[in-house]
Design a protein around this motif. Structure first.
Motif, PDB file in Angstrom:
ATOM      1  N   LEU A   1       3.552 -26.086-190.529  1.00  0.00           N
ATOM      2  CA  LEU A   1       3.339 -25.561-191.879  1.00  0.00           C
ATOM      3  C   LEU A   1       2.436 -26.487-192.682  1.00  0.00           C
ATOM      4  N   GLY A   2       1.696 -25.895-193.614  1.00  0.00           N
ATOM      5  CA  GLY A   2       0.924 -26.654-194.582  1.00  0.00           C
ATOM      6  C   GLY A   2      -0.416 -27.122-194.066  1.00  0.00           C
ATOM      7  N   LYS A   3      -1.342 -27.370-195.008  1.00  0.00           N
ATOM      8  CA  LYS A   3      -2.672 -27.841-194.630  1.00  0.00           C
ATOM      9  C   LYS A   3      -2.622 -29.239-194.008  1.00  0.00           C
ATOM     10  N   ALA A   4      -1.719 -30.065-194.506  1.00  0.00           N
ATOM     11  CA  ALA A   4      -1.615 -31.428-193.984  1.00  0.00           C
ATOM     12  C   ALA A   4      -0.837 -31.484-192.666  1.00  0.00           C
ATOM     13  N   LYS A   5      -0.283 -30.359-192.263  1.00  0.00           N
ATOM     14  CA  LYS A   5       0.471 -30.254-191.003  1.00  0.00           C
ATOM     15  C   LYS A   5       1.587 -31.302-190.925  1.00  0.00           C
ATOM     16  N   LYS A   6       2.311 -31.440-192.038  1.00  0.00           N
ATOM     17  CA  LYS A   6       3.399 -32.412-192.066  1.00  0.00           C
ATOM     18  C   LYS A   6       4.758 -31.783-191.786  1.00  0.00           C
ATOM     19  N   ALA A   7       4.844 -30.461-191.835  1.00  0.00           N
ATOM     20  CA  ALA A   7       6.138 -29.805-191.711  1.00  0.00           C
ATOM     21  C   ALA A   7       6.157 -28.883-190.500  1.00  0.00           C
ATOM     22  N   GLU A   8       7.364 -28.666-189.985  1.00  0.00           N
ATOM     23  CA  GLU A   8       7.533 -27.819-188.807  1.00  0.00           C
ATOM     24  C   GLU A   8       8.833 -27.046-188.942  1.00  0.00           C
ATOM     25  N   VAL A   9       8.823 -25.762-188.580  1.00  0.00           N
ATOM     26  CA  VAL A   9      10.033 -24.971-188.490  1.00  0.00           C
ATOM     27  C   VAL A   9      10.176 -24.528-187.036  1.00  0.00           C
ATOM     28  N   ARG A  10      11.399 -24.664-186.476  1.00  0.00           N
ATOM     29  CA  ARG A  10      11.598 -24.432-185.046  1.00  0.00           C
ATOM     30  C   ARG A  10      12.876 -23.622-184.817  1.00  0.00           C
ATOM     31  N   LEU A  11      12.788 -22.675-183.896  1.00  0.00           N
ATOM     32  CA  LEU A  11      13.951 -21.917-183.438  1.00  0.00           C
ATOM     33  C   LEU A  11      14.180 -22.250-181.968  1.00  0.00           C
ATOM     34  N   SER A  12      15.377 -22.749-181.662  1.00  0.00           N
ATOM     35  CA  SER A  12      15.677 -23.198-180.304  1.00  0.00           C
ATOM     36  C   SER A  12      16.860 -22.425-179.739  1.00  0.00           C
ATOM     37  N   ALA A  13      16.748 -22.101-178.455  1.00  0.00           N
ATOM     38  CA  ALA A  13      17.856 -21.499-177.712  1.00  0.00           C
ATOM     39  C   ALA A  13      18.173 -22.429-176.547  1.00  0.00           C
ATOM     40  N   VAL A  14      19.362 -23.003-176.559  1.00  0.00           N
ATOM     41  CA  VAL A  14      19.781 -23.950-175.531  1.00  0.00           C
ATOM     42  C   VAL A  14      20.727 -23.244-174.565  1.00  0.00           C
ATOM     43  N   ASP A  15      20.459 -23.394-173.267  1.00  0.00           N
ATOM     44  CA  ASP A  15      21.225 -22.714-172.227  1.00  0.00           C
ATOM     45  C   ASP A  15      21.239 -21.204-172.477  1.00  0.00           C
ATOM     46  N   LEU A  16      20.046 -20.630-172.489  1.00  0.00           N
ATOM     47  CA  LEU A  16      19.891 -19.214-172.811  1.00  0.00           C
ATOM     48  C   LEU A  16      20.672 -18.316-171.851  1.00  0.00           C
ATOM     49  N   LEU A  17      20.845 -18.754-170.605  1.00  0.00           N
ATOM     50  CA  LEU A  17      21.556 -17.951-169.606  1.00  0.00           C
ATOM     51  C   LEU A  17      23.074 -18.135-169.683  1.00  0.00           C
ATOM     52  N   ASN A  18      23.522 -19.073-170.533  1.00  0.00           N
ATOM     53  CA  ASN A  18      24.955 -19.322-170.723  1.00  0.00           C
ATOM     54  C   ASN A  18      25.644 -19.695-169.402  1.00  0.00           C
ATOM     55  N   ARG A  19      25.041 -20.638-168.674  1.00  0.00           N
ATOM     56  CA  ARG A  19      25.576 -21.022-167.371  1.00  0.00           C
ATOM     57  C   ARG A  19      25.860 -22.526-167.262  1.00  0.00           C
ATOM     58  N   ASN A  20      25.820 -23.246-168.354  1.00  0.00           N
ATOM     59  CA  ASN A  20      25.920 -24.699-168.274  1.00  0.00           C
ATOM     60  C   ASN A  20      27.297 -25.141-167.771  1.00  0.00           C
TER      61      ASN A  20
END
Length: 951
Positions: free
Chosen positions: A888-907
């Motif tokens: 995000l932003g012109k200075a590229k100082k910010a980040e938004v992230r969506l994470s899925a951990v163990d998407l297969l639900n097999r851990n």
């Protein structure tokens, strides 16, 4: 998984198809000086005119010639550099001919007038100087917000695995420094995972000297692969850092997930200041090796071993076997990341001050973890006429908190005299609760029916507090005569531990005809207090004689005092009573002396040393059931050993390195192993010491060869090693055939051995685009133990084959794939019908994509296979993590992230192991699928003034 590997193969095929295109040409030339003399081993690079990114690279041969074949038609910038000469730059345009010969290209020597021009033109993607490679970080593009770890993955010749371990030029990197200074001690991951890539100007990979070589000034031929991160000037003028916070909904019946972490740094030419912190319930413990040992409650890693001189080995001159558990309270505590369910908090600060005469490096680190472990375990023990199986389900909750402080102060009194003070200290506390159900099944023969024999229910709780501190003062004197030096050290170490174990166990015996009633119900309070202190001193003198020879003499002294008071009370409804058969008190004094000498030959990279030492170890101990007892028993013994040592290190030309040697290690029995008192924390597996133990002797030989070609980044590493044991300390067993209660005790056996080899070969499929690494490890062992007074010989053969593929074909795509196949065969002499083969396979891949609209996609797949056909064990665990983020932003100082951990639900955490006379398997319930939405802000150029003083 298949799609990821298909994508990797497709990228390679595309490269091959392009290679077959007719619009290709060969570029060649020669690097010479102004007198037309060839400049051998000059660094030659081809850069893209668009962004100066690295396209290809190499080194000139002995005649100064270079050649780049199969170049795609287009414009390039040719850059040639050589130490002491002004870099040569030329724009190369294709002529339509298949061969473009530039002829002799003259490099001018650097003069004072040209220095300013050199500074402006010296920027290059990489520079090769002998075995040192310097990378210009800006030439290797990584997404905004990336860490140093992401940057290292992009560098030719550097590989980072999924756990963050680093290999450079085919060797493991053991130390990462920032502007040449330590960053939170010597843990590489704290630097690579916490510093931002955009703060780094250069990455330098080189072979550093060992601590003893630095101390004495005499080369010992041993090298440690080191990475130094050089900061950009603008990041030395203000503070910079990174803050991340994320949260996700509840899933799989568990509470919502949350994760927060951050770091702040303020560096300048003399000072470095950093703070880091984290808190989460996502199993991200951020543990270093020292943290893991702290979590286990170990005191064995607070040694200041660099002060223990002798044979230029840099290691401990005395080894006490078994002390790593420090009178363990016998509740299994495991700090490995990714197991169970953990809540974690950690934070610390690091400060360095560095001038020509004064160097100070200090850090403080706090970590706490609350871990919930629910496990299922199966263990099969083999006897001469059958076997028995133990099935276990357990649940435990562990809390552990540790404060760690480290300090190193070095002061140059003058050009000849230096003093160094080193402190490593730790204060820890923790508690644990364990509920365990064990059922033992008797098996007659190799495949007879199982009969339930014993059932155990255990409910234990512990509380423990530990303190450890190691303090060392070093003095170094360099004489005016080159090579002559003297060093002295004094060390004081103290380790204390206070703990209470509340043991509540019920045992049921279904097959036994007669049982000691005290085994049916055990309710005890076990209090253990231990103190260990040690005084050590070492002297080292080095005298050069002839022209290429050094005489090295050393003396080591150690006085150690151990005191342990273990008080066991039987808990009853009407009051507690002391259990004298389990209580114990002992005091041991250990006195150690070693005097040794060696002759070292050192010339043109060849380092050969032959030495001999005599060492004497005396134990003066007393033990009884209580410190007020009038019936003390005594252990007074003296052991004398002659210890030879041979070491060879040969730094050949053209980055070839050969090493080898022979040594004899002496392992002294631990205090616990010498005491003939039982420990019943696990009522079905009781341990007891042996006062008649002798020291263990381990004869070891090793040899190896490594090669690195800085022209094409091909590397090869080979190692062969072997060990033979005399009076090896092994743990034999006696099994009660009625109750299946096992008693384990140490004794000495001679004849154990291991032999093994390791090969590693890495080479570029296409420079700067694709690298392949192949490795294999073989190990053959013979282990001895007595089972029911019958000698059992266990033979292990293990074969491991691995490969890794790094693909960076374009800026918007990277792929890192790995595959490891492990086969372990175990054979038993007392029960050949239980011979077995264990297979452990691991396949993985990391894919990173840059999509339109500034969106980045990352995914990681790990597929693990565990098999043991002999016992029908077959477990397969696929883990898939995916995340998408936007800058995000012109200075590229910010980040938004969506994470899925163990998407297969097999851990699921799985392990299997074959030992002396048993095979075991374990499944631990572990945090599975969850989602996290996080926000990151990068702080750059924050004005943070640090008070300056005149020194």
């Amino acid at each position: 998984m298949k799609n990821l590997f298909l994508l990797a193969v497709l990228c390679l095929l595309m490269g091959k198809l392009h290679a077959q295109s007719p619009a290709r040409f060969t570029l060649q030339g020669r690097a010479v000086d102004t007198s037309a003399a060839p400049l051998a081993s000059s660094t030659v690079m081809l850069l893209s005119p668009r962004d100066s990114s690295l396209v290809n690279f190499g080194r000139t041969d002995e005649k100064g010639a270079f050649s780049f074949k199969n170049l795609k038609a287009g414009n390039y910038i040719l850059k040639i550099s050589f130490v002491g000469y002004m870099p040569y730059n030329q724009l190369v345009k294709p002529t339509g001919e298949a061969l473009v010969d530039l002829g002799a290209l003259k490099l001018k020597p650097i003069t004072r007038e040209l220095m300013e021009v050199v500074v402006r033109t010296a920027k290059a993607p990489l520079t090769i100087k002998g075995d040192t490679i310097e990378y210009n970080a800006s030439s290797f593009k990584v997404p905004p917000g990336s860490t140093v770890e992401d940057l290292l993955r992009k560098l030719p010749g550097v590989q980072v695995d999924q756990d963050g371990n680093i290999r450079a030029q085919g060797q493991e990197v053991k130390k990462v420094t920032v502007d040449g200074k330590n960053f939170f001690g010597n843990d590489p991951k704290l630097a690579t995972k916490n510093l931002q890539a955009d703060a780094i100007q250069k990455v330098q990979v080189y072979n550093d000297k060992t601590e003893q070589a630095k101390l004495t000034g005499v080369e010992d031929g041993k090298k440690e692969k080191t990475v130094n991160l050089e900061l950009k000037e603008e990041f030395k003028k203000g503070g910079f850092g990174k803050l991340t916070a994320g949260a996700g909904p509840a899933s799989n019946g568990i509470s919502p997930r949350a994760d927060a972490k951050g770091n702040y740094n303020k560096f300048d030419a003399k000072r470095q200041f950093s703070v880091i912190g984290l808190g989460n319930n996502t199993n991200q413990q951020g543990l270093s090796w020292n943290d893991y040992q702290d979590f286990r409650g170990s005191n064995s890693f607070n040694w200041n071993d660099n002060a223990d001189f002798g044979f230029s080995s840099g290691g401990r001159f005395i080894f006490f076997g078994g002390d790593e558990d420090n009178e363990s309270l016998s509740i299994p505590v495991d700090g490995r990341a990714g197991r169970g369910f953990s809540n974690n908090v950690a934070g610390g600060a690091n400060y360095n001050y560095d001038t020509k005469k004064t160097k100070l490096s200090t850090s403080y680190y706090y970590s706490q973890t609350r871990l919930q472990l629910d496990a299922e375990r199966n263990r099969r023990n083999f006897l001469e006429d059958g076997s028995f199986r133990t099935a276990e389900t357990s649940g435990q909750t562990n809390f552990n908190a540790n404060h760690r402080v480290s300090l190193r102060y070095e002061k140059a009194i003058d050009s000849l005299n230096t003093i160094i003070f080193i402190n490593n200290s730790r204060l820890g506390n923790g508690n644990a609760g364990l509920f365990r159900l064990q059922e033992q099944f008797r098996v007659n023969g190799t495949s007879g029916p199982e009969l339930l024999s014993t059932r155990n229910r255990t409910n234990n709780r512990t509380i423990a507090a530990t303190f450890g501190s190691a303090n060392t003062l070093l003095y170094r004197l360099k004489f005016k005569k080159k090579g002559r030096s003297f060093a002295a050290s004094a060390t004081y170490q103290i380790n204390t531990s206070d703990g209470t174990l509340n043991l509540d166990a019920t045992n049921e015996f279904f097959q036994a005809t007669s049982v000691n009633e005290q085994l049916r119900r055990i309710r005890q309070d076990q209090e253990t207090t231990s103190l260990r202190s040690e005084y050590k001193a070492s002297l080292l003198f080095i005298e050069p004689f002839a022209k290429k020879f050094f005489w090295e003499s050393f003396y080591n002294f150690s006085l150690r005092y151990d005191e342990v008071d273990r008080n066991v009370l039987d808990v009853a409804d009407v009051g507690n009573s002391r259990n004298d058969s389990l209580s114990r008190y002992y005091r041991n004094n250990y006195i150690y002396n070693r005097l040794g000498s060696s002759v070292r030959y050192s010339y043109k990279g060849l380092n050969l040393a032959v030495g001999l030492a005599g060492q004497q170890f005396t134990i003066d101990g007393r033990f009884a059931v209580d410190q007020t007892s009038s019936a003390f028993r005594f252990i007074r013994r003296t052991f004398t050993t002659v210890v030879p040592n041979v070491s060879l290190n040969y730094d050949m030309k053209n980055n070839r390195y050969v090493y080898g040697g022979y040594d004899l290690n002496v392992r002294i029995p631990s205090s616990r192993d010498l005491q003939p008192f039982p420990n019943n924390a696990n009522p079905l597996f009781i341990t007891e010491g042996n006062p008649n133990l002798l020291p263990e002797l381990q004869h070891g030989v090793n040899m190896g060869f490594s090669y690195f070609n800085p022209g094409n980044f091909t590397n090869f590493f080979a190692n062969l090693y072997g060990n033979y044991y005399v009076n090896q300390i092994v743990y034999s067993q006696l099994v009660d055939r009625q109750t299946l209660v096992t008693r384990s005790f140490p004794e000495n056996l001679t004849g154990g051995r291991t032999i093994g080899s390791y090969l590693d070969y890495g080479f570029p499929l296409k420079k700067t685009k694709a690298t392949l690494r192949l490795n294999t490890q073989l190990n053959f062992g013979r282990n001895l133990t007595n089972i029911d007074s019958v000698r059992n010989e266990t033979y292990n053969q293990s074969y491991n084959i691995g490969t890794r593929l790094d693909l960076t074909p374009v800026e918007w795509l990277t792929f890192y794939g790995n595959a490891n196949v492990g086969i372990s065969q175990t054979r038993y002499s007392i029960n050949t019908g239980q011979n077995q083969t264990i297979i452990t396979n691991n396949f993985g891949g990391d894919l990173n994509l840059k999509l339109p609209a500034g969106i980045y996609l990352t995914s990681a797949l790990n597929y693990r296979v565990y098999k043991n056909e002999r016992f029908g064990f077959d477990q397969r665990v696929p883990l898939l993590n995916v995340s998408a983020y936007h800058i995000l932003g012109k200075a590229k100082k910010a980040e938004v992230r969506l994470s899925a951990v163990d998407l297969l639900n097999r851990n699921l955490n799985v392990s299997q192991y074959a030992g002396q006379n048993f095979v075991s398997e374990e499944r631990v319930q572990t945090l599975a699928r969850y989602f996290l939405l996080s926000f990151t802000y990068n702080m750059r150029g924050v004005q943070a003034k640090m008070r300056r003083e005149n020194f």
